[in-house]
Scaffold this motif. Structure first.
Motif, mmCIF file in Angstrom:
data_model
loop_
_atom_site.group_PDB
_atom_site.id
_atom_site.type_symbol
_atom_site.label_atom_id
_atom_site.label_comp_id
_atom_site.label_asym_id
_atom_site.label_seq_id
_atom_site.Cartn_x
_atom_site.Cartn_y
_atom_site.Cartn_z
ATOM 1 N N ALA A 110 0.846 -1.199 0.000
ATOM 2 C CA ALA A 110 0.000 0.000 0.000
ATOM 3 C C ALA A 110 0.881 1.247 0.000
ATOM 4 C CB ALA A 110 -0.911 0.006 1.223
ATOM 5 N N HIS A 112 -0.519 4.720 -0.011
ATOM 6 C CA HIS A 112 -1.156 5.973 0.399
ATOM 7 C C HIS A 112 -1.906 5.846 1.731
ATOM 8 C CE1 HIS A 112 -0.365 7.212 -3.704
ATOM 9 N NE2 HIS A 112 -0.909 8.390 -3.511
ATOM 10 N N THR A 113 -1.791 6.907 2.518
ATOM 11 C CA THR A 113 -2.734 7.105 3.613
ATOM 12 C C THR A 113 -3.845 8.020 3.079
ATOM 13 O OG1 THR A 113 -1.375 8.955 4.380
ATOM 14 C CG2 THR A 113 -1.041 6.848 5.458
ATOM 15 N N ILE A 114 -5.027 7.947 3.687
ATOM 16 C CA ILE A 114 -6.170 8.722 3.198
ATOM 17 C C ILE A 114 -6.713 9.610 4.320
ATOM 18 C CG2 ILE A 114 -8.433 8.632 2.060
ATOM 19 C CD1 ILE A 114 -6.290 7.203 0.402
ATOM 20 N N LEU A 148 -8.807 7.996 7.522
ATOM 21 C CA LEU A 148 -9.716 6.856 7.389
ATOM 22 C C LEU A 148 -9.213 5.687 8.226
ATOM 23 C CD1 LEU A 148 -10.771 6.420 3.670
ATOM 24 C CD2 LEU A 148 -11.895 7.695 5.499
ATOM 25 N N GLN A 150 -8.966 1.573 8.714
ATOM 26 C CA GLN A 150 -8.819 0.460 7.775
ATOM 27 C C GLN A 150 -10.202 -0.010 7.309
ATOM 28 O OE1 GLN A 150 -5.471 -1.193 7.292
ATOM 29 N NE2 GLN A 150 -6.592 -1.871 5.483
ATOM 30 N N GLY A 151 -10.380 -0.050 5.983
ATOM 31 C CA GLY A 151 -11.622 -0.579 5.418
ATOM 32 C C GLY A 151 -12.785 0.405 5.411
ATOM 33 N N GLU A 152 -12.544 1.661 5.770
ATOM 34 C CA GLU A 152 -13.634 2.637 5.885
ATOM 35 C C GLU A 152 -13.836 3.396 4.569
ATOM 36 O OE1 GLU A 152 -14.949 5.687 9.411
ATOM 37 O OE2 GLU A 152 -12.901 5.882 8.688
ATOM 38 N N ASP A 153 -15.090 3.678 4.233
ATOM 39 C CA ASP A 153 -15.380 4.476 3.053
ATOM 40 C C ASP A 153 -15.137 5.955 3.333
ATOM 41 O OD1 ASP A 153 -16.349 2.745 0.848
ATOM 42 O OD2 ASP A 153 -17.770 2.090 2.372
ATOM 43 N N ILE A 154 -14.796 6.687 2.266
ATOM 44 C CA ILE A 154 -14.489 8.118 2.395
ATOM 45 C C ILE A 154 -15.667 8.884 2.991
ATOM 46 C CG2 ILE A 154 -14.097 10.213 1.018
ATOM 47 C CD1 ILE A 154 -12.429 8.268 -0.885
ATOM 48 N N LEU A 191 -3.634 11.082 0.165
ATOM 49 C CA LEU A 191 -4.745 11.685 -0.574
ATOM 50 C C LEU A 191 -5.706 12.251 0.457
ATOM 51 C CD1 LEU A 191 -5.307 9.026 -3.340
ATOM 52 C CD2 LEU A 191 -5.226 11.490 -3.790
ATOM 53 N N PHE A 193 -9.359 14.030 0.891
ATOM 54 C CA PHE A 193 -10.630 14.264 0.212
ATOM 55 C C PHE A 193 -11.431 15.310 0.979
ATOM 56 C CE2 PHE A 193 -9.257 10.206 -1.341
ATOM 57 C CZ PHE A 193 -9.642 10.212 -2.673
ATOM 58 N N LEU A 194 -11.744 16.379 0.265
ATOM 59 C CA LEU A 194 -12.509 17.475 0.855
ATOM 60 C C LEU A 194 -13.993 17.186 0.617
ATOM 61 C CD1 LEU A 194 -12.363 20.262 2.184
ATOM 62 C CD2 LEU A 194 -12.038 21.243 -0.095
ATOM 63 N N ASN B 109 -0.254 3.045 9.437
ATOM 64 C CA ASN B 109 0.393 2.558 8.227
ATOM 65 C C ASN B 109 -0.430 2.978 6.998
ATOM 66 O OD1 ASN B 109 1.891 0.988 6.467
ATOM 67 N ND2 ASN B 109 1.437 -0.942 7.512
ATOM 68 N N ALA B 110 0.199 2.994 5.831
ATOM 69 C CA ALA B 110 -0.536 3.268 4.587
ATOM 70 C C ALA B 110 -1.638 2.225 4.413
ATOM 71 C CB ALA B 110 0.414 3.230 3.400
ATOM 72 N N SER B 111 -2.810 2.691 3.954
ATOM 73 C CA SER B 111 -3.981 1.811 3.916
ATOM 74 C C SER B 111 -4.468 1.508 2.512
ATOM 75 C CB SER B 111 -5.119 2.463 4.703
ATOM 76 O OG SER B 111 -5.425 3.740 4.161
ATOM 77 N N HIS B 112 -4.003 2.248 1.508
ATOM 78 C CA HIS B 112 -4.578 2.106 0.165
ATOM 79 C C HIS B 112 -3.507 1.925 -0.917
ATOM 80 C CE1 HIS B 112 -8.227 3.538 2.047
ATOM 81 N NE2 HIS B 112 -8.902 3.475 0.921
ATOM 82 N N THR B 113 -3.820 1.073 -1.873
ATOM 83 C CA THR B 113 -3.115 1.078 -3.146
ATOM 84 C C THR B 113 -3.935 1.951 -4.093
ATOM 85 O OG1 THR B 113 -4.278 -0.946 -3.769
ATOM 86 C CG2 THR B 113 -2.079 -1.201 -2.879
ATOM 87 N N GLN B 180 -13.811 3.370 -4.677
ATOM 88 C CA GLN B 180 -13.067 2.872 -3.519
ATOM 89 C C GLN B 180 -13.523 1.445 -3.237
ATOM 90 O OE1 GLN B 180 -13.909 4.816 0.252
ATOM 91 N NE2 GLN B 180 -11.871 4.388 1.054
ATOM 92 N N HIS B 182 -12.578 -2.336 -0.850
ATOM 93 C CA HIS B 182 -11.893 -2.813 0.352
ATOM 94 C C HIS B 182 -11.574 -4.300 0.243
ATOM 95 C CE1 HIS B 182 -12.932 1.041 2.020
ATOM 96 N NE2 HIS B 182 -14.216 0.824 1.789
ATOM 97 N N LYS B 188 -5.708 -4.679 2.222
ATOM 98 C CA LYS B 188 -5.704 -3.240 2.030
ATOM 99 C C LYS B 188 -6.882 -2.811 1.151
ATOM 100 C CE LYS B 188 -1.945 -2.392 4.333
ATOM 101 N NZ LYS B 188 -1.852 -1.460 5.458
ATOM 102 N N SER B 189 -7.172 -1.517 1.146
ATOM 103 C CA SER B 189 -8.204 -0.952 0.299
ATOM 104 C C SER B 189 -7.558 -0.382 -0.959
ATOM 105 C CB SER B 189 -8.954 0.147 1.046
ATOM 106 O OG SER B 189 -9.560 -0.386 2.205
#
Lengths: 275, 275
Positions: A110, A112-114, A148, A150-154, A191, A193-194, B109-113, B180, B182, B188-189
């Motif tokens: 992975a 990116h962090t979000i 976010l 882990q596994g959470e929607d934006i 990333l 997200f606004l 930790n980073a959560s997304h690819t 998005q 998961h 990872k998401s």
């Protein structure tokens, strides 16, 4: 040692056997260390050596070795056997070894962090603002925001952060823009997200662990804060929120559940077209 | 052992010393293992034990221990000292230990690819399409797509993937939506950004390592492929691309460099408002 190598049914206790493993869809191997019958490091080393010989002769492309934290004693032996780290979570480290001829095609870690930030404007033209207890903006009014889970929607993360920090219930309107940045914590990218959210309640409850205060701030007063002129990205983000809040047509990405009406798990596609 | 503990200048070779470390901005400790003068595991264990005593008495909140792959022998000792894994990259593993009273506030930790896909339509109404050599879609025409490299911008990744797979040069128009999901690789998401690119060249060079073929496909023929009806998300994504390609007003997020005109590094904010 060759005379001792036995692999298959009928082996005896002192024999070296291959590591328990299964093949994956991509001509790779996944070791199942939980089925390895010993916690002895030299037994693991012997089995690893034998296994690698066999997988190489079988032209396997890559090997995945997931070592739960209880198996940390095997980490040095795996590294000395040629593995490198791939990723880790609190309870395990994943190692891998590429055996293929060409460049490694194993999936990447992975990257990116979000983060999510929430623009919440009430019908008096006041913005929901918080003052953080720590960090860069600690004496400034800013929008509720966070990372976010882990596994959470934006959209869900934005609603949760607002609720946790201020007690305000909201509904998701749209993502009005996003910012990508690089070289953050641990060299990862981020990333942000606004999100525009509509408030459903008005009484604020301040979450005092992270915040000094939270309140509804008149938009003009909020916008006049000097840090929003000094930090161009933050000023620009606020302008975009203000522009969209007064424009007749929304310019953000709405939430579309592409699986709506089926019994399958929701699949969210954020976009700005007719559905 | 207490009689042997010496920490500071003037210590002698047989003494146990604290691990070399510095404080971070958040009342935490970052160990600098490269300055530790020994590769001996028991020397590391002794120093770690002494260090943790000291950091606890100093009310430090958390400890970061980055172990380059050459220091893998220290991993089991760190785990037995109470550390857990935080993340890993090919050349190192990062461990940490929370010493604070409340819940752990160390960064996650980073959560997304991040994936990117490219909708490239030429002025004959043909879409740039590829057939992959492996995977789920191997006999289907699909849009060029791939994963972002570490540190790569979304718009740049989309342009690169198209160039690598087909040899076609493009310019970025907009992100027209994103999905998005998961529970992908390693739990990872994933965020997949659907990008509209404008073609600048027309002659295709197929990258044969990953692809069987690449060509300009009439849009109606592309859209008639049965898999696009069966897989709702992919069908919907195509419809959004088609809708926006014929609409007078674009509905995606353009690329805005908020640092434009300054000497600072670009900072990209994707949005759909006037600048």
């Amino acid at each position: 040692m060759e005379g001792m190598i036995v692999d298959g049914p009928g082996s005896f206790p002192t024999a070296v056997r291959c590591l328990p493993a299964k093949e994956d869809k991509y001509d790779g191997i996944e070791v199942d260390i939980l089925k390895f019958p010993s916690s002895d490091v030299s037994a693991f080393e012997d089995s690893l050596r034998l296994s690698l010989e066999q997988w190489r002769s079988q032209k396997k492309k890559g090997v995945w070795l997931k070592l739960p934290i209880e198996y940390c004693d095997f980490v040095p032996a795996a590294i000395k056997g040629g593995f490198t780290y791939h990723h880790a979570e609190a309870t395990y480290v994943m190692l891998n070894l590429w055996l293929g001829d060409g460049p490694c095609t194993l999936p990447a870690n992975a990257s990116h962090t979000i983060g999510v930030g929430a623009f919440v404007l009430n019908d008096k033209g006041e913005i929901l603002a918080v003052q953080e207890r720590y960090g860069l903006f600690k004496d400034k009014w800013k929008m509720p925001s966070g990372c976010l889970n882990q596994g959470e929607d934006i959209f869900a993360g934005a609603i949760r952060e607002v609720k946790e920090e201020t007690g305000i219930e909201t509904e998701f309107v749209e993502v009005i823009g996003f910012r990508q940045s690089h070289g953050g914590a641990f060299g990862k990218s981020d990333l942000y997200f606004l999100c525009v959210l509509r408030p459903l309640t008005s009484t604020i409850t301040v979450q005092t662990a992270e915040l000094v205060d939270a309140k509804w701030v008149p938009l003009a007063e909020y916008k006049a804060q000097p840090y929003l002129s000094e930090r161009k990205m933050l000023g620009r983000m606020l302008d975009v929120c203000i522009e969209t809040s007064t424009a007749p047509a929304r310019k953000g990405f709405k939430l579309e559940n592409v699986q709506a009406g089926t019994k399958r798990a929701p699949q969210y596609f954020y976009n700005n077209t007719s559905q």
